[in-house]
Design an enzyme around this catalytic site. Structure first.
Site, PDB file in Angstrom:
ATOM      1  N   HIS A 125      -8.296   1.176   1.884  1.00  0.00           N
ATOM      2  CA  HIS A 125      -8.052   1.040   3.332  1.00  0.00           C
ATOM      3  C   HIS A 125      -8.956   2.009   4.115  1.00  0.00           C
ATOM      4  O   HIS A 125      -8.495   2.856   4.883  1.00  0.00           O
ATOM      5  CB  HIS A 125      -6.582   1.299   3.663  1.00  0.00           C
ATOM      6  CG  HIS A 125      -6.129   0.586   4.901  1.00  0.00           C
ATOM      7  ND1 HIS A 125      -4.894   0.013   5.029  1.00  0.00           N
ATOM      8  CD2 HIS A 125      -6.763   0.337   6.085  1.00  0.00           C
ATOM      9  CE1 HIS A 125      -4.761  -0.546   6.220  1.00  0.00           C
ATOM     10  NE2 HIS A 125      -5.892  -0.362   6.885  1.00  0.00           N
ATOM     11  N   LEU A 126     -10.257   1.823   3.913  1.00  0.00           N
ATOM     12  CA  LEU A 126     -11.246   2.707   4.534  1.00  0.00           C
ATOM     13  C   LEU A 126     -11.864   2.126   5.796  1.00  0.00           C
ATOM     14  O   LEU A 126     -12.791   2.711   6.349  1.00  0.00           O
ATOM     15  CB  LEU A 126     -12.374   3.003   3.525  1.00  0.00           C
ATOM     16  CG  LEU A 126     -11.974   3.721   2.240  1.00  0.00           C
ATOM     17  CD1 LEU A 126     -13.205   3.935   1.364  1.00  0.00           C
ATOM     18  CD2 LEU A 126     -11.319   5.058   2.546  1.00  0.00           C
ATOM     19  N   GLY A 127     -11.363   0.993   6.260  1.00  0.00           N
ATOM     20  CA  GLY A 127     -11.984   0.325   7.396  1.00  0.00           C
ATOM     21  C   GLY A 127     -12.198   1.219   8.597  1.00  0.00           C
ATOM     22  O   GLY A 127     -13.202   1.110   9.299  1.00  0.00           O
ATOM     23  N   GLU A 183       0.837  -1.202   0.000  1.00  0.00           N
ATOM     24  CA  GLU A 183       0.000   0.000   0.000  1.00  0.00           C
ATOM     25  C   GLU A 183       0.871   1.251   0.000  1.00  0.00           C
ATOM     26  O   GLU A 183       1.951   1.244   0.603  1.00  0.00           O
ATOM     27  CB  GLU A 183      -0.924  -0.001   1.230  1.00  0.00           C
ATOM     28  CG  GLU A 183      -1.941  -1.131   1.223  1.00  0.00           C
ATOM     29  CD  GLU A 183      -2.921  -1.062   2.397  1.00  0.00           C
ATOM     30  OE1 GLU A 183      -2.803  -0.128   3.224  1.00  0.00           O
ATOM     31  OE2 GLU A 183      -3.803  -1.926   2.487  1.00  0.00           O
TER      32      GLU A 183
END
Length: 527
Positions: A280-282, A262
């Site tokens: 990577h929006l968790g 990433e």
């Protein structure tokens, strides 16, 4: 008293800075610095609060001469060199619970997106098409969700899935049968999960054991048409193998929020039909961003001001309430460890820490860390309770902790034992008035003494006139005795003399004392 200084080097909720200030820290918010710029300024700070942008490398840690704690506002600490931070004696904390609900909800959202092909349907509809017959989804009701990792986030996902009337099968080596019943899930091995699951979601950290847990081999074991969601860590899935499984139809759909590399500027999965991805929006909700920022500020301030340790990755947890109660014990343990370290001549590879009485009711891990810190100072002055266990493990030490329910002659006791060529050797100490550290036994000889400042340790044969000769030798050298402590095994047997001195003892005086009749050992000590 000087306030601890904290640097916030990544953008986070401004209330974090307010919490630091309210809890007794001076705080600076300086973001977007290059590694060289950060290295140039980090030496002024006791604490460093970060998110994912700041990379805490060996370069930064070498420059961080005053740094005591790094706090990551979030779960992942891939951007921190934890082993090197441990070796430098810096506590590394994260906030594993601040974004748990947010991450779990994102996994559920991606599951629905896969089940109903929402991104593709949206794209075609907005392109002016009306593909009503092109998208045939599946219901989640009645389907089996395979949960790889049943910790905090995984358990929330399980709860939501059960609310959707799904069945949940969980694989987690740490999941007990009782906990599985409490969660309402079926505990299973990995192969069973792969064979049963209609959907698989991953919620485990990336370790050597979990890397590529969904490998090419394991993907082949899945139920044909499975749908896979990963909001945990890149590297848990073999991405090349996942593409092959999507192309073959073995996997009906996959949704990834995380990638092995990433930012993921390219991936074999990009453009693959039935593949969904997010950057990577968790943890990316307003609530989660506020929560983790506030939590990291609270944790770091507690450590810097009160000594409390919460969610540390390289040190045992110690609540802010426990810290004051344990402080006298860690002080005692530090001195006992230092005494053994200074007196030990062998290349020791084991150490036992025993507690009894009131000490046995406490958290023993900080006591052990303090003993190791005192002991390991024989190798380096830059040892503390954070890096001492790391250094001991690095040197292959065998460390044993023993808790005794009994209460002996003292209401509380800490004993440190090492095995030497001459057999086991131990020292023991207690607390007077629950706060003042006292040595009460040294190598089997009862002797009561404070361990402070410069001290002189002598082992000799008990004989008349010996104490006078020692006093005369020290007086002639212009050295003043502060306190005097004597113990012996028996009349005429081996005796121990422990003196506190007003000044350090020159090597020439130590050699002279060593020539006195009956002297076996002479050693200068420093506490």
């Amino acid at each position: 008293m000087t306030k601890p200084r904290v640097l916030i080097s990544d953008k986070m909720d401004p209330n974090a800075a307010k919490i630091f200030a309210e809890r007794g820290c001076d705080v600076d918010v300086i973001t977007d610095k290059t590694p060289d710029e950060l290295a140039a300024m980090i030496g002024d700070y006791d604490g460093l609060a970060i998110r994912s942008s700041t990379k805490v490398t060996k370069q930064i840690l070498d420059a961080a001469t005053n740094l005591k704690v790094i706090g990551r506002a979030g779960i992942g600490v891939d951007n921190v060199d934890i082993p090197y931070a441990s070796a430098k004696g810096v506590v590394v904390m994260n906030t594993p619970f601040g974004n748990s609900i947010t991450t779990a909800e994102h996994a559920i959202a991606l599951m629905f997106a896969l089940a109903r092909q929402l991104p593709e349907a949206n794209a075609q509809t907005q392109a002016g098409k009306w593909p009503k017959n092109d998208f045939m989804g599946v219901e989640v009701t009645g389907k089996t969700l395979g949960l790889i990792g049943a910790g905090n986030i995984g358990s929330i996902v399980a709860s939501r899935a059960l609310g959707l009337r799904m069945k949940v099968v969980a694989f987690d080596p740490f999941l007990t049968a009782d906990r599985a019943i409490e969660m309402g899930v079926e505990k299973a091995d990995l192969d069973t999960l792969l064979a049963k699951a209609d959907f698989i979601t991953l919620h485990t950290p990336l370790t050597d054991q979990t890397r590529n847990v969904l490998s090419r081999e394991n993907l082949a074991k899945t139920k044909k048409g499975v749908r896979i969601i990963n909001c945990a860590r890149g590297g848990l899935i073999d991405e090349e193998a996942l593409k092959e499984a999507l192309d073959s139809g073995q996997v009906a759909g996959a949704a990834l929020d995380v990638f092995a590399t990433e930012p993921a500027k390219e991936s074999p999965l990009f453009g693959t039909p039935n593949f969904i991805c997010t950057p990577h929006l968790g943890a990316s909700t307003n609530e989660a961003q506020v929560n983790v920022a506030l939590q990291v500020a609270e944790q770091m301030a507690d450590y810097l001001v009160n000594g409390g340790v919460t969610n540390a990755l390289n040190m045992p947890s110690l609540s802010a309430e426990e810290a004051p109660k344990l402080k006298p014990y860690t002080n005692l343990a530090l001195k006992l460890g230092s005494l053994v370290g200074q007196l030990a001549h062998d290349n020791l590879d084991n150490i036992a820490i025993e507690v009894e009485g009131a000490a046995a009711e406490l958290n023993i891990k900080p006591i052990t860390a303090a003993v190791l810190a005192g002991f390991m100072r024989r190798f380096s002055d830059a040892v503390n309770m954070v890096n001492a266990p790391f250094l001991a493990k690095e040197r292959g030490f065998d460390i044993r902790e023993v808790r005794h329910d009994k209460t002996g002659a003292y209401h509380t006791l800490v004993r440190v034992t090492v095995n030497t060529a001459q057999g086991p050797r131990s020292v023991a100490g207690t607390l007077f008035a629950n706060s003042e550290a006292r040595l009460v036994e040294i190598f089997g000889i009862s002797l009561e003494a404070e361990l402070e400042g410069n001290m002189l340790y002598i082992v000799n044969e008990d004989a008349p006139g010996f104490i006078g000769r020692v006093g005369t030798a020290l007086g002639e050298a212009g050295l003043n005795i502060g306190t005097f402590h004597l113990g012996r095994r028996s009349a005429g047997g081996e005796a121990v003399l422990l003196l506190s001195m007003d000044a350090a003892i020159p090597e020439a005086v130590l050699k002279q004392l060593g020539t006195l009749p009956g002297v076996k050992t002479v050693k200068a000590l420093k506490f």
